[in-house]
Design an enzyme around this catalytic site. Structure first.
Site, mmCIF file in Angstrom:
data_model
loop_
_atom_site.group_PDB
_atom_site.id
_atom_site.type_symbol
_atom_site.label_atom_id
_atom_site.label_comp_id
_atom_site.label_asym_id
_atom_site.label_seq_id
_atom_site.Cartn_x
_atom_site.Cartn_y
_atom_site.Cartn_z
ATOM 1 N N ASP A 1 -8.300 -7.990 6.067
ATOM 2 C CA ASP A 1 -8.903 -7.834 6.863
ATOM 3 C C ASP A 1 -9.552 -6.250 6.742
ATOM 4 O O ASP A 1 -8.764 -5.596 6.285
ATOM 5 C CB ASP A 1 -8.613 -8.102 7.975
ATOM 6 C CG ASP A 1 -7.607 -7.118 8.802
ATOM 7 O OD1 ASP A 1 -6.591 -7.020 7.897
ATOM 8 O OD2 ASP A 1 -7.830 -6.895 9.951
ATOM 9 N N ASP B 1 0.687 -1.153 -0.227
ATOM 10 C CA ASP B 1 0.092 0.004 -0.065
ATOM 11 C C ASP B 1 0.954 1.069 -0.016
ATOM 12 O O ASP B 1 1.460 1.594 -1.074
ATOM 13 C CB ASP B 1 -0.877 -0.148 1.303
ATOM 14 C CG ASP B 1 -2.059 0.980 1.405
ATOM 15 O OD1 ASP B 1 -1.798 1.866 0.744
ATOM 16 O OD2 ASP B 1 -2.834 0.521 2.157
ATOM 17 N N THR B 2 1.244 1.729 1.138
ATOM 18 C CA THR B 2 2.078 2.831 1.192
ATOM 19 C C THR B 2 3.680 2.355 0.834
ATOM 20 O O THR B 2 4.475 3.263 0.340
ATOM 21 C CB THR B 2 2.402 3.681 2.538
ATOM 22 O OG1 THR B 2 2.649 2.584 3.559
ATOM 23 C CG2 THR B 2 0.932 4.124 3.040
ATOM 24 N N GLY B 3 3.848 1.190 1.080
ATOM 25 C CA GLY B 3 5.350 0.633 0.930
ATOM 26 C C GLY B 3 6.005 0.681 2.227
ATOM 27 O O GLY B 3 7.163 0.038 2.287
HETATM 28 C C1 PRP Z 1 -0.823 -4.644 5.854
HETATM 29 C C2 PRP Z 1 -0.642 -5.686 4.994
HETATM 30 C C3 PRP Z 1 0.839 -5.335 4.709
HETATM 31 C C4 PRP Z 1 0.836 -3.687 5.114
HETATM 32 C C5 PRP Z 1 1.078 -3.317 3.681
HETATM 33 O O1 PRP Z 1 -0.969 -5.437 7.241
HETATM 34 O O2 PRP Z 1 -0.851 -7.129 5.375
HETATM 35 O O3 PRP Z 1 1.712 -6.107 5.620
HETATM 36 O O4 PRP Z 1 -0.409 -3.617 5.777
HETATM 37 O O5 PRP Z 1 0.788 -1.605 3.967
HETATM 38 P P1 PRP Z 1 1.934 -0.416 3.761
HETATM 39 O O6 PRP Z 1 2.490 -0.788 2.249
HETATM 40 O O7 PRP Z 1 1.202 0.620 3.582
HETATM 41 O O8 PRP Z 1 2.963 -0.702 4.827
HETATM 42 P P2 PRP Z 1 -1.704 -4.679 8.522
HETATM 43 O O9 PRP Z 1 -0.733 -4.030 9.201
HETATM 44 O O10 PRP Z 1 -3.022 -4.511 8.230
HETATM 45 O O11 PRP Z 1 -1.532 -6.230 9.328
HETATM 46 P P3 PRP Z 1 -2.293 -7.511 9.118
HETATM 47 O O12 PRP Z 1 -1.252 -8.239 7.862
HETATM 48 O O13 PRP Z 1 -1.990 -8.388 10.225
HETATM 49 O O14 PRP Z 1 -3.661 -7.450 8.718
#
Ligand code: PRP
Length: 186
Positions: A165, A109-111
């Protein structure tokens, strides 16, 4: 607010067949790229919790020997906006030094999360580090991170299912669906 399934889902974005076909294609490419390695040399690292279903499906389709391990991170803290701060909750059990590491993620998403993972793994002197990511939201990127194997690019909408989720709900839906904006725009 009622966040039961029928009231929360806008529509299905990726159905089961579409996901499974793409995961098979990714597994074929990865199996070709990592051909010739021994079990000890190739380590998949799934990022909990979101990657657990993608990891299970991808790993079972690989035709090359590999080990599996997991790392648990937290970034969103159950809110819908990331701050860029990533926290490690659980580290891998296998030592990554001198191994070929494939980080397995559900979404970039943001990375920030992948950026953090590259930094910590590269400091541990692996033989190589690459990433297999099922979904990418390029419009949301804050830091550029390389993704070596990508399933699908998706628009900036909240998606759930197949491991993903909303407030720890909907992770085990077999498809990937868009949430109604009214559910997360609170
Ligand atoms: C989500 C996903 C990635 C991260 C990506 O995890 O599983 O690990 O966000 O986002 P980013 O690129 O903005 O960093 P989340 O923190 O929602 O936890 P989860 O996997 O336990 O649901």
């Amino acid at each position: 607010m009622d966040i039961s399934l029928p009231n929360s889902i806008e529509r299905i974005l990726l159905d089961e067949d579409t996901i499974h076909q793409r995961v098979q294609q990714m597994a074929n490419i990865i199996s070709t790229d990592y051909a010739g390695l021994r079990n000890e040399e190739f380590l998949l690292v799934g990022v909990l919790k979101g990657s657990f279903i993608f990891m299970a499906d991808l790993a079972r389709r690989l035709t090359v020997p590999h080990r599996v391990d997991f790392i648990a991170l937290s970034s969103y803290e159950e809110s819908s906006e990331t701050t860029g701060s990533v926290r490690m909750i659980m580290d891998t059990r296998v030592d990554v030094a001198n191994r070929h590491i494939l980080i397995v993620e559900d979404i970039v998403d943001t990375g920030y999360t992948l950026n953090y993972l590259y930094r910590i793994f590269e400091a541990r002197r692996p033989a190589s580090v690459r990433t297999a990511v099922l979904l990418s939201k390029p419009d949301r990127r804050k830091v550029e991170v390389p993704v070596n194997y990508l399933g699908f690019q998706i628009p900036d909408v909240w998606v759930v299912g197949y491991g993903l989720d909303f407030a720890d709900r909907f992770r085990t839906l077999p498809y990937i669906a868009m949430l109604k904006p009214s559910v997360y725009q609170r």
